[in-house]
Write an enzyme that holds these catalytic residues in place. Sequence first.
Site, short mmCIF file in Angstrom:
data_model
loop_
_atom_site.label_atom_id
_atom_site.label_comp_id
_atom_site.label_asym_id
_atom_site.label_seq_id
_atom_site.Cartn_x
_atom_site.Cartn_y
_atom_site.Cartn_z
CD GLU A 529 -2.65 -1.23 0.04
OE1 GLU A 529 -2.81 -0.72 -0.75
OE2 GLU A 529 -3.26 -2.83 0.12
CG ASP A 593 2.04 -7.54 -5.25
OD1 ASP A 593 1.27 -6.95 -4.88
OD2 ASP A 593 1.61 -7.89 -6.76
ZN ZN Z 1 -2.84 -2.89 -4.65
#
Ligand code: ZN
Length: 689
Positions: A529, A593
């Site tokens: 995030e 990621d």
């Molecule tokens: Zn995401």
Amino acid sequence: MSASRVLAAVACVAIAGARAEGPGSEAGTDRPLFEFPYTPSLDVTAMDRGANPCVDFYAYSCGGWMRKNPIPPDQPSWSVYGKLTNENLRFLWGILEEAARTTPTRTPTQQKIGDLFGSCMDEAAAERLGATPLDPFFKAIESVKSREKLAPVIAQLHLAIGLRNSTMFAVDSGQDFADSTQMIAILYAGGLGLPDRDHYLKQDPKSKEIRSKYVAHLRQVFGLLGDAENVAKQNASAIFRIEMSLAKASLTRVERRDPYKVYHKMSRLKLQKLMPSFDWSAYFAGIGRSDADTVNVTQPRFFEQWQRVLRRESLDNLRTYLRWQVTRSEAPYLSKNFVDADFEFYGRTLQGVQQIRPRWKRCVSLVDYLLGEALGQEFVERTFPPEMKRRTLEMAQQVEKAMEEDIRRLGWMDPETKRQALEKLHSIVNKVGYPDRWRDYSAVEILWDDFIGNLTRATAFEKKRRLAKIGKPVDRGEWNMTPPTVNAYYDPQFNDINFPAGVLQPPLYDPKLDDAPNYGNTGSTIGHELTHGFDDQGRQFDAHGNLRDWWTKRDAEEFKKRAACISDQYAQYVVLDDIHINSKLTLGEDIADLGGTILAWMAWKAATANQSLQSIDGLTPEQRFFVGYAQWACENDRPENLRLRAITDPHSPAKYRVNGLVVNIPEFQEAFSCKAGQPMVSQRRCRVW
Ligand SMILES: [Zn+2]
């Protein structure tokens, strides 16, 4: 909640399916849950030790899970996140059944959530009503005798059903891209019955098949509404023609990721010129915001197209289109014949789901959707200890510290851009568990015996609440996800990262286990995030959430070069058949990621620098970090759903969210002694952050 913001706040995982959003029932689990079963965040039985981690790390980490967890018949896919969501739903079910009982000690909040749930569960009442809940909407639609009189009815529909549907287009409030302290009106494209413009425009045989099944579905629905076969057929073709025109004028999902392409702030006067056959003054009066004089029209071309459609189509056809949009939105809440027809197309055809979710699941999801912070309050009281909040905040701060170090060390970024990046990083607000101030639902009237009335009133309450923000100061304490949600997000204009209580439980965050899998799993989610603030989209917003280019030209070029490495890598991966990942759509998620896991690794190494860590279950601490990471993503998916997600989901399939990531991380290769030339060792390592 979807499509409500100009740029959808970036969630960590996709919520499965627009209609079948909740997870499924496994045999023997179809009753409320009062205590959560324990699954560790690193589960060795979910692994497949027979697989070679250097050949297919996803199979090595998740092979056991995939074998033991077939997709339940009411689910489009099944995953670690999905399973936990299902457990949360069962837990909420218990709360709601209790709240539905009329007792002297019932609080006003319990009355609302309990009676909304109870009225939703009353299947017999829904059967008795049949299609009659549509009557008031149809009457309003029939009252439109000229195109100029369309606007007040659209406004009325937007208030009554506009959370679940975008009839013609959609309206909402949102922050101004140029000044994040200002809330303005926003008009979105919409108005389609298929999930994406691509469903109308792609020419492959599968897409054609879906279109012909959609037209058949339209015919069936008009049949249920009482139209003769030839009328139903004409209706279906008029609707399809209108929607096809709209699809052609709609931006692609990739285009919509570019904030400059969806930012067209204009006066109401200019809007009136853009679409003159629509009475915009009457529309804004109808939604109660006559005073909103500035509007972000996200897709001007789409509204120009509506102007052409309004001129071209007969009033009859336009009314037919509106009747369809209303029916589509209400079908899941009507009698069984409508519910089943809706499921057959949106569940079975589009997602491959075998059977409809049991009613309790649909009703729990609806309460979560409409009165989410009332239900969430009850959930948090029972499940989320303050200690959990403290630990998560601490981990978030460690990951942020890692990112600070990472930015300072970057070889490719100039000091000036670094200064701005650090300013942005330090401005990010960490929100954990639930909002500090709960939403007040006291104005919503909920009656135990009036489900459709409850649905309409709760929808209108939420829609009006959102529209009331126009012209008001921004409330930065607000959340976009309810507390039981198993997901997380970054919001580029709030510049905050949000972790609902629902995502901070085993097997995701596991207080009983060692640090390695927890940093690998939840640490990576936090890093994910955080990295969204600096992905190809997030990087275009500054510390205050304004759309402003704070990059030197050279640094922006360097960033793009690194992002292209990732985009090229993921474009190689096959989703199914000949469908490759649309890596321009998934770029932000793929960057997040990779960056997220690198940051989590750094944070874990710093946090455990003075500890001597031991192997457990034959896995070294480093191996446990990576298996812990991979095991959040274990998943089984249906081909229909994979096909749908390839078009609509900005996340890569789970397998590549694991394998596509570890190939770029030298620490992974070291942890498992992988050799150059093996599949999990990339020839050309990508790295942005
Ligand atoms: Zn995401």
